[in-house]
Design an enzyme around this catalytic site. Structure first.
Site, PDB file in Angstrom:
ATOM      1  CD  GLU A  44      43.656  42.135  48.760  1.00 63.66           C
ATOM      2  OE1 GLU A  44      44.554  42.403  49.564  1.00 63.66           O
ATOM      3  OE2 GLU A  44      43.432  40.973  48.350  1.00 63.66           O
ATOM      4  CE  LYS A 118      46.090  41.701  53.171  1.00 60.42           C
ATOM      5  NZ  LYS A 118      46.138  41.308  51.731  1.00 60.42           N
ATOM      6  CB  CYS A 155      42.907  39.575  51.338  1.00 59.73           C
ATOM      7  SG  CYS A 155      43.344  38.155  50.278  1.00 59.73           S
TER       8      CYS A 155
END
Length: 280
Positions: A44, A118, A155
């Site tokens: 990330e 994300k 994540c």
């Protein structure tokens, strides 16, 4: 003939500046290519520290456009050089005030295929991401690459099963999950959630975590990155919990069809009964 794809991932320590961090990942990618890898993914916001441990406006300096920013352009050159697909997680600025936690996907010839943003943005101690990022708005794309059908889930997304499933419905064979998670928060979940998602959705997952401590907080990123197959089994050893590491593993994509025929989870879905799942 088996449909085997050699895939790679990198878990890395922060070097202190973007130039050396990108250069280090380029060298890992070249090493993976020498080992025959056809696809590689990074952690990330790979070209920066995990600045979300604090809420300070100075950290907007890490943001850049995608795909026209310097890092993605450089990664396109790297893909052409190595002949590998490259998954490139960065801090994206779309326009003034519009920032996203993003991963670009680049094909083996250097072509920019698109990006994933994300969806699920945490705002808890040590992970103050809502200060920086808007929630993703591009859905769950799956990219047709020379290494197969590749998806991305970033994540904190991994705690939400809906996106894993949508990536499967969209045809993913391998999903990269670049992350930054620390030892004290959810380490006991790290080797549970992604294998469970691989089983539930019957594809391969590359789970990537940062490693080490950085200057902006106390988070102890514990590495232990891995590949997991559609039966929930680790492909080879899990990476170190303390040291930087490049993993290169052979993924037999024929397992996907074998498992889907054997377990038939997609056949037995009941979308007609799931309406309540999407009610606020």
């Amino acid at each position: 003939m088996a449909n085997v794809v050699r895939a790679a991932l990198v878990q890395a320590t922060w070097t202190g500046d973007t130039e050396s961090m990108v250069a280090k990942h380029e060298e890992h990618a070249r090493a993976a290519a020498r080992q025959g890898a056809k696809v590689i993914g990074f952690q990330e916001v790979f070209n920066s520290p995990y600045f979300c441990q604090v809420q300070e406006p100075e950290h907007y300096r890490w943001a850049e456009p995608v795909p026209d920013g310097p890092t993605v352009r450089r990664m396109r050159d790297l893909a052409r050089e190595t002949g590998m697909v490259v998954v490139v997680p960065v801090f994206e600025v779309e326009q003034s005030g519009f920032y996203y936690n993003t991963a670009a996907v680049i094909d083996a010839d250097g072509a920019y295929l698109g990006k994933y943003r994300k969806h699920h943005i945490p705002q808890v101690k040590g992970f103050w991401e809502k200060y920086y990022f808007k929630p993703g708005n591009l859905g769950w794309p799956v990219f047709d690459t020379r290494a197969g059908r590749i998806g991305v889930y970033i994540c904190y997304d991994r705690h939400f099963p809906e996106g894993w499933r949508q990536l499967g419905l969209n045809g993913a064979q391998l999903v990269y999950n670049p992350s930054a998670t620390h030892r004290g928060l959810s380490a006991h979940l790290w080797q549970l959630e992604q294998p469970a998602a691989a089983v539930a959705n019957e594809y391969f997952i590359a789970a990537i975590n940062r490693v080490g401590q950085e200057e902006y907080g106390d988070n102890d990123f514990y590495g232990t990155s891995y590949f997991v197959d559609p039966r929930g089994k680790f492909v080879g050893e899990v990476a170190s919990d303390k040291s930087e590491e490049l993993l290169v593993r052979d993924l037999d994509f024929d397992q996907i069809e074998e498992v889907r025929q054997q377990w038939a989870f997609y056949r037995d879905r009941r979308p007609d009964a799931y309406e309540g799942l999407v009610q606020p």
